[in-house]
Motif scaffolding. Structure first.
Motif, PDB file in Angstrom:
ATOM      1  N   CYS A 146      42.448  35.785  26.658  1.00 17.68           N
ATOM      2  CA  CYS A 146      41.170  35.469  27.285  1.00 17.68           C
ATOM      3  C   CYS A 146      40.831  34.027  26.919  1.00 17.68           C
ATOM      4  N   SER A 147      39.571  33.666  26.962  1.00 19.02           N
ATOM      5  CA  SER A 147      39.199  32.274  26.702  1.00 19.02           C
ATOM      6  C   SER A 147      39.148  31.946  25.212  1.00 19.02           C
ATOM      7  N   ARG A 178      37.257  40.007  24.595  1.00 20.52           N
ATOM      8  CA  ARG A 178      38.109  40.809  25.480  1.00 20.52           C
ATOM      9  C   ARG A 178      39.524  40.988  24.946  1.00 20.52           C
ATOM     10  N   SER A 179      40.232  39.890  24.701  1.00 23.79           N
ATOM     11  CA  SER A 179      41.629  40.028  24.261  1.00 23.79           C
ATOM     12  C   SER A 179      41.720  40.623  22.859  1.00 23.79           C
ATOM     13  N   MET A 184      42.720  37.989  31.298  1.00 23.94           N
ATOM     14  CA  MET A 184      41.489  38.606  31.759  1.00 23.94           C
ATOM     15  C   MET A 184      41.003  38.067  33.108  1.00 23.94           C
ATOM     16  N   GLU A 185      41.260  36.778  33.378  1.00 28.11           N
ATOM     17  CA  GLU A 185      40.757  36.167  34.609  1.00 28.11           C
ATOM     18  C   GLU A 185      41.814  35.260  35.229  1.00 28.11           C
ATOM     19  N   HIS A 218      42.801  32.043  33.538  1.00 30.93           N
ATOM     20  CA  HIS A 218      43.755  32.141  32.431  1.00 30.93           C
ATOM     21  C   HIS A 218      45.196  32.091  32.950  1.00 30.93           C
ATOM     22  N   ASP A 267      33.881  37.865  31.694  1.00 27.83           N
ATOM     23  CA  ASP A 267      33.415  37.663  30.317  1.00 27.83           C
ATOM     24  C   ASP A 267      31.991  38.214  30.169  1.00 27.83           C
TER      25      ASP A 267
END
Length: 111
Positions: free
Chosen positions: A7-8, A13-14, A56-57, A60, A84
């Protein structure tokens, strides 16, 4: 099988994905982030290590493809489309992760 979740910032999330999937037998799981301020920043070592990479997005996917062209060749790069909007270990996030990852990885029935 080695799974990498990205993720960021590698804080919600990750990191949640790593926490919930790592205890499963047969899987080695790590997580990282794409941002400079990430808890653990994704490296070519992470990408080279992984058998499958989940992001996630779409941003990414783009960031990884720009930075790790060679390392990504032949590796599944799967976008889970999870915004997010969730905190670490959020129950809704866990359910979404289980559902979307199960489309690509065999998970135990009682998971």
């Amino acid at each position: 099988m080695k799974l990498l979740f990205v993720c960021s910032r590698n804080k919600w999330r990750s990191l949640t994905a790593e926490k919930i999937f790592d205890p499963l037998p047969g899987y080695d799981v790590r997580s990282a982030g794409t941002e400079n301020g990430a808890r653990i920043k994704v490296t070519e070592g992470h990408v080279g290590w992984a058998d499958q990479i989940f992001v996630m997005e779409k941003k990414h996917v783009r960031r990884l493809r720009e930075k790790f062209v060679t390392e990504l060749q032949g590796k599944p790069l799967i976008c889970l489309d999870i915004p997010d909007d969730y905190g670490y270990m959020d129950e809704d996030l866990i359910e979404i992760l289980k559902s979307r990852v199960s489309e690509h990885v065999l998970l135990p029935e009682d998971f």
